[in-house]
Write a protein that holds these residues in place. Sequence first.
Motif, PDB file in Angstrom:
ATOM      1  N   ASP A 157     -13.202 -11.195 -22.225  1.00 46.74           N
ATOM      2  CA  ASP A 157     -13.648 -10.811 -20.851  1.00 46.74           C
ATOM      3  C   ASP A 157     -13.196  -9.763 -20.463  1.00 46.74           C
ATOM      4  N   GLU A 158     -13.612  -9.177 -19.253  1.00 46.06           N
ATOM      5  CA  GLU A 158     -13.122  -7.920 -18.409  1.00 46.06           C
ATOM      6  C   GLU A 158     -11.874  -8.423 -17.656  1.00 46.06           C
ATOM      7  N   GLU A 159     -11.765  -9.796 -17.415  1.00 46.78           N
ATOM      8  CA  GLU A 159     -10.655 -10.330 -16.627  1.00 46.78           C
ATOM      9  C   GLU A 159      -9.579 -10.760 -17.552  1.00 46.78           C
ATOM     10  N   VAL A 168      -7.807  -7.027 -14.221  1.00 46.40           N
ATOM     11  CA  VAL A 168      -9.477  -6.755 -13.970  1.00 46.40           C
ATOM     12  C   VAL A 168      -9.777  -5.346 -14.643  1.00 46.40           C
ATOM     13  N   ARG A 169     -10.782  -5.337 -15.638  1.00 46.20           N
ATOM     14  CA  ARG A 169     -11.138  -4.289 -16.398  1.00 46.20           C
ATOM     15  C   ARG A 169     -12.578  -3.887 -16.079  1.00 46.20           C
ATOM     16  N   SER A 170     -12.852  -2.636 -16.331  1.00 44.02           N
ATOM     17  CA  SER A 170     -14.294  -2.197 -16.322  1.00 44.02           C
ATOM     18  C   SER A 170     -14.950  -2.288 -17.564  1.00 44.02           C
ATOM     19  N   ALA A 171     -16.223  -1.969 -17.722  1.00 44.55           N
ATOM     20  CA  ALA A 171     -16.839  -2.338 -18.978  1.00 44.55           C
ATOM     21  C   ALA A 171     -16.314  -1.547 -20.142  1.00 44.55           C
ATOM     22  N   ASP A 172     -15.681  -0.430 -19.811  1.00 44.80           N
ATOM     23  CA  ASP A 172     -15.276   0.413 -20.959  1.00 44.80           C
ATOM     24  C   ASP A 172     -13.694   0.269 -21.151  1.00 44.80           C
TER      25      ASP A 172
END
Length: 404
Positions: A157-159, A168-172
Amino acid sequence: MELLDRFYGIKQAAGLAVVIGKDGSAIVNYCQVSLDGKNLSFEKKVTGLSLQELGKQVKTGIPLSISISGRGVLYKQLERVEEIGPSNFSAVLPNAAIDDFYVQHFPSGGHSFVAVIRKTEADKWLDAISKQGLSPLMLSLGPFPIAHILPQLNIYDEEIIFAGVKIVRSADKSWEKVSFHEEFQAPYTIKVENEVLDQQLLLPYAAAFQLLLSGKIDVVKADAPALGSAFEGLISDRKFKVNGMVILLIFFVLLLGNFVWLSGLNAENARLAAEVSTSARTSTDQQALSDEIRQKESLLRDLGWDGGINKSSLVDQAAALMPAEITLKEISVNPVDGAADHSFGSLKFRERKILMRGESAQIILVNEWAARLKSKKWVKNVELESYNFNNELNTGIFTITLSY
């Protein structure tokens, strides 16, 4: 570079995460890993230690990376910058001097995540660790070193949530935000491939991992000169030892090659010496044989031997050419040389000579015989040595010498 890292690089490392509580006490989590080629394995995992228990649980002599988080560590998220220095440190902490802090900069995407700790505070914990007989080589602040181990985890997941931290991360996969709260706990068991890893061990594992692969990745660490010098000293020591081993190995190979070469030369010299000895013996034997042959030839010459020619046949042929009016009185093959010195009882012979004496009333008959003898191919010369007429015998007495 990869080959050098294989020789000089660290094969075993440990990570120590010091989590400072609100009351100023510290809980220590420990993770020790080793690298064999491309295979990484966990050697030891311990959670919930106190600083006083480190000496019993942590083996000295293993390269150690320290991670400090919790009270005393300050975080700041900025628009991405290339570096944090005296000129822009005020954006992190206004009215503060950068020289008073250990500063860690982690850029990701469009953001820069900066973590700082006062040198006096960090040195207090580092000194406490050193008193346990341990030697830290690297210092990192907060959760940012786990960026290197996220691809190994079963988190998609992004988290990312673990041990009071939420990322928290972005899609990239760029980091967007980092938050801290005691309620942030991992919702499921975390694994590194097939290895189950307690969420409290993520930071010490990340610290150990980046120390282990420090020559291949961009390490997320605080700029602590004393630890950097210790780390460079460790690498220099390893290089010195490895270079020494390489030099010794080269000398060993050279000595081995020299030994093989000299052994080959000795074998070749022995072979050549044997050949020379054989040749010398052969030459000596040949010389001795030649001397013996000359002695025997000299003896044969002294005995009048002239090569095994059939002298009776020569005499028969000479006699067959003789005119009937001539009376042959004497034929001597290789006669004694009357003119030679015959001292010490030795005789000298006239080699390859036939002496013929006889009687002939006319010298013309003798000359005719001499002419007939000269027609033979084996006759080299015919010489009428004497012809004397004897009045008492009323005939001539002659002597002819034939050379063959």
